[in-house]
Design an enzyme around this catalytic site. Structure first.
Site, PDB file in Angstrom:
ATOM      1  N   MET A 122      41.738  57.476  99.521  1.00 35.24           N
ATOM      2  CA  MET A 122      41.602  57.384 100.974  1.00 35.24           C
ATOM      3  C   MET A 122      40.302  58.020 101.421  1.00 35.24           C
ATOM      4  O   MET A 122      39.288  57.386 101.413  1.00 35.24           O
ATOM      5  CB  MET A 122      42.801  57.959 101.725  1.00 35.24           C
ATOM      6  CG  MET A 122      43.033  59.421 101.490  1.00 35.24           C
ATOM      7  SD  MET A 122      44.014  60.319 102.715  1.00 35.24           S
ATOM      8  CE  MET A 122      43.724  59.549 104.275  1.00 35.24           C
ATOM      9  N   CYS A 123      40.305  59.286 101.724  1.00 32.92           N
ATOM     10  CA  CYS A 123      39.087  59.889 102.232  1.00 32.92           C
ATOM     11  C   CYS A 123      38.248  60.458 101.095  1.00 32.92           C
ATOM     12  O   CYS A 123      38.736  60.706 100.007  1.00 32.92           O
ATOM     13  CB  CYS A 123      39.415  61.007 103.212  1.00 32.92           C
ATOM     14  SG  CYS A 123      40.385  60.435 104.604  1.00 32.92           S
TER      15      CYS A 123
END
Ligand SMILES: *[C@@H]1O[C@H](CO)[C@@H](O)[C@H](O)[C@H]1NC(C)=O
Ligand SMILES: *[C@@H]1O[C@H](CO)[C@@H](O)[C@H](O)[C@H]1NC(C)=O
Ligand SMILES: *[C@@H]1O[C@H](CO)[C@@H](O)[C@H](O)[C@H]1NC(C)=O
Ligand SMILES: *[C@@H]1O[C@H](CO)[C@@H](O)[C@H](O)[C@H]1NC(C)=O
Ligand SMILES: *[C@@H]1O[C@H](CO)[C@@H](O)[C@H](O)[C@H]1NC(C)=O
Ligand SMILES: *[C@@H]1O[C@H](CO)[C@@H](O)[C@H](O)[C@H]1NC(C)=O
Ligand SMILES: *[C@@H]1O[C@H](CO)[C@@H](O)[C@H](O)[C@H]1NC(C)=O
Length: 627
Positions: free
Chosen positions: A1-2
């Site tokens: 994700m990040c």
């Protein structure tokens, strides 16, 4: 994700830019394409300096740029998902919620309690300004990647990052061991000009309130891997995190398990063979408990997602040409079938589900068209018999085992829910493309892992999760690119339910006790063997991997059962391993796929056959290094 990154330098003279270079920034940006920011904090009187870099993939709530800061100068980077344990309102962002809790913690035990409560995958970096502490770590299973690198040249520095960049420097990156969370006292380190890490390990909190050390907390093991100028301590006060799952039940039945079930000696196992087990009341109850807990885990993973993007365009689409939000890494094997079938229960009906199926071309395309009606099979039983006897050359090009079971699996899912649009995405990879993408991307994502097996799985998962291939609509093959930001994978099922063939070997040699030991060990090392790598690989496409079998409630349920309830390795392949899961799949309505034997991805996708086939999986992979 990040993508998150922090460079902490114990000096303010040299610029952080020596470590934080353009290629690292690019790699981080690929993980968080929606918003990128940098922030530098220089505490010059104490002479340390930190750079925080945050790259966000927007999935829930309002878009929250990172790093987050507050009026007290605290800084927070979060690569995680709070699925449970801490309240996150529907329109709230979990990053903000975690930061809020953290900044109101007044001592170390408050911080540890907070991370003990979170249910879901995470890695984080938190700068606690008032104390000059830098905190960081990964969740209990290590479902999110975090690497560290130490510098000892001009200025001492610690770098933390979701993903690395292969650099010419001698300073190797390593995965941060998912053994607990770490704290660095930057002020003290800057004064002494030495790096000291304090580890707060995970410990089991059993019912009797006794605290047991977990398998992996081994400080010595971690210390061994660290450069000599970095030291690791544990706080004398014995502060620790509480594991989010119960310990493995190592009970072994005293008498050999009595079977009311058919004596299966026939090597062609069929779905009917599962029937007998379900007649047993106790077994049936467990099967339904497993379905319930797994279904709930899948539900959290398919619903915690911002879905309304379509509405904001203001158009009311006359024909529902909805796009898929969820994809499944799909081989047609039992793990991916069960996940797809459960996802179908919770994803809005008008939304398609992408089934990502990867195949590597074995040879140069031999221009022979399908005069042989090739293995277009409707039953897995049949195809398995053929696959075991058919020489590789007889399979046309991309018709690798996973493609064939994938197609058969698709038919079963279409039977379970004919109104759902199931996009079976055929991803064909040629040798040329494999070589190109390995060089451009995959090698640094797999890094610091380096074996032939890491290469095979890394490449297979990278191409599968990219989701670029072909789907068949109305009989025509059309190019297709999956829009799903969430990729569900079945990892964790084999480790918990004795799915690998090595488990049979272990059981034969050492019995159930030995098998218990092996399973406990495997779940303990899944972070360093698989999950960090897979998170880096999947995150590279700006997508998020989610692992239903590693949901805390699922693991706790499975851990609470004696191994004899989960598998029966006296039974043949295709039924004995992951028996409980097969029964669950049958109850959910799956058919022939419930009795497919395990086929590892590198063989199912045939990537292992593509280049050199005489290597050992554990060998160092030269193809990863020749970059
Ligand atoms: C993130 O969530 C918090 C809490 O719900 C909210 O106050 C804040 O505005 C959000 N941040 C952004 C940047 O939207
Ligand atoms: C930590 O602070 C909390 C209040 O935030 C307090 O209740 C607790 O006793 C403190 N714990 C320790 C070990 O000091
Ligand atoms: C250990 O933790 C206690 C309680 O939070 C703290 O007062 C102490 O300074 C810590 N000791 C070390 C060596 O970090
Ligand atoms: C195994 O089962 C199949 C299908 O039920 C049957 O046709 C075959 O005769 C059986 N073989 C043996 C050796 O029992
Ligand atoms: C594989 O191909 C060879 C040569 O074309 C053929 O003789 C053989 O029967 C095939 N085997 C199967 C199982 O289809
Ligand atoms: C991909 O491989 C499949 C065989 O599984 C084949 O039917 C299909 O035509 C191939 N697609 C492309 C675009 O080559
Ligand atoms: C382990 O399994 C046995 C048999 O099912 C059960 O009696 C026992 O309570 C379990 N122990 C734990 C700690 O769950």
């Amino acid at each position: 994700m990040c993508g998150i990154c922090c460079v902490a330098s114990l000096s303010v003279q040299h610029t952080i830019g020596r470590v934080f270079k353009e290629d690292l920034l690019c790699n981080l940006r690929r993980r968080g394409p929606d918003c990128s920011q940098q922030q530098i904090k220089t505490i010059s009187d104490l002479s340390y300096q930190c750079l925080f870099s945050g790259h966000v993939l927007h999935l829930r709530g309002l878009m929250t740029p990172q790093p987050l800061t507050d009026i007290n100068n605290n800084v927070f980077l979060w690569n995680g998902e709070v699925f449970n344990g801490i309240h996150v309102g529907l329109v709230e962002n979990d990053t903000q919620v975690m930061f809020h809790h953290l900044s109101s913690c007044s001592n170390e035990s408050d911080i540890l309690s907070l991370f003990s409560l979170v249910r879901g995958p995470w890695s984080f970096i938190y700068y606690q300004a008032s104390k000059h502490y830098l905190w960081f770590g990964r969740d209990y299973f290590g479902r999110r990647s975090l690497l560290w690198q130490f510098n000892n040249d001009l200025d001492r520095a610690l770098c933390l990052s979701s993903v690395s960049a292969l650099s010419e420097s001698d300073n190797q990156w390593q995965e941060v061991p998912a053994s607990g969370i770490y704290r660095v006292d930057l002020k003290a380190c800057a004064i002494s000009q030495s790096l000291v890490l304090t580890l707060y390990p995970w410990k089991y909190h059993t019912k009797e309130n006794a605290i047991e050390e977990t398998f992996l907390s081994g400080r010595d093991q971690i210390s061994k891997e660290l450069p000599s100028y970095v030291s690791l301590t544990m706080n004398d006060s014995k502060l620790s995190l509480i594991t989010p799952v119960v310990p493995l039940n190592r009970t072994v039945p005293e008498t050999s398990v009595d079977t009311h079930c058919p004596n299966i000696t026939n090597s062609t196992v069929t779905v009917d063979d599962l029937h007998g087990f379900l007649a047993e009341e106790h077994k049936k109850k467990l099967v339904h408990q497993l379905i319930d807990v797994l279904s709930e885990a899948v539900k959290r993973r398919v619903l915690y997602l911002f879905r309304d993007a379509d509405q904001h365009t203001g158009e009311i689409l006359s024909k529902p040409t909805k796009k898929a939000h969820i994809a499944v890494l799909f081989s047609g094997g039992i793990d991916s079938m069960l996940i797809a079938a459960l996802a179908d229960r919770h994803i809005p009906l008008e939304e398609p589900i992408d089934l990502l199926n990867v195949a590597f071309m074995i040879k140069e395309q031999t221009k022979q068209s399908n005069q042989k009606k090739n293995l277009e099979l409707h039953s897995c039983q049949e195809c398995f018999k053929k696959l075991d006897t058919t020489p590789v050359d007889n399979l046309t090009c991309f018709n690798v085992p996973d493609r064939i079971t994938g197609r058969a699996g698709l038919k079963e899912l279409e039977t379970i829910n004919p109104s759902r649009t199931w996009n079976f995405v055929e991803i064909n990879v040629t040798l040329e493309e494999l070589k190109r993408m390995r060089q451009q991307h995959i090698s640094y994502l797999v890094y610091p892992l380096d074996t032939v097996l890491d290469d095979s799985i890394g490449c297979a998962v990278w191409f599968a999760s990219r989701g670029e291939g072909f789907i068949t609509t109305q009989g025509d093959l059309k190019p297709y690119k999956s829009s799903a930001k969430i990729v569900l994978t079945g990892i964790g099922a084999d480790e918990q339910l004795a799915g690998y063939s090595r488990h049979r070997v272990c059981f034969k040699k050492y019995g159930l006790e030995g098998l218990n030991k092996e399973l406990g060990m495997e779940l303990g090392r899944i972070s360093s063997r698989n999950l960090g790598r897979d998170d880096r690989i999947i995150g590279d496409h700006g997508k998020e991997a989610r692992f239903p079998f590693l949901d805390e409630d699922v693991v706790s349920f499975l851990n609470s059962l004696p191994v004899s309830e989960k598998a029966d390795l006296t039974l043949p392949r295709g039924i004995g391993e992951k028996l409980l899961l097969r029964l669950a799949a049958k109850e959910v309505g799956l058919k022939a796929s419930t009795v497919l034997p395990k086929r590892a991805m590198q063989f199912g996708s045939r990537i292992a056959k593509m280049e050199k086939s005489n290597e050992k999986a554990s060998d160092k992979c030269s193809r990863l290094q020749s970059v």
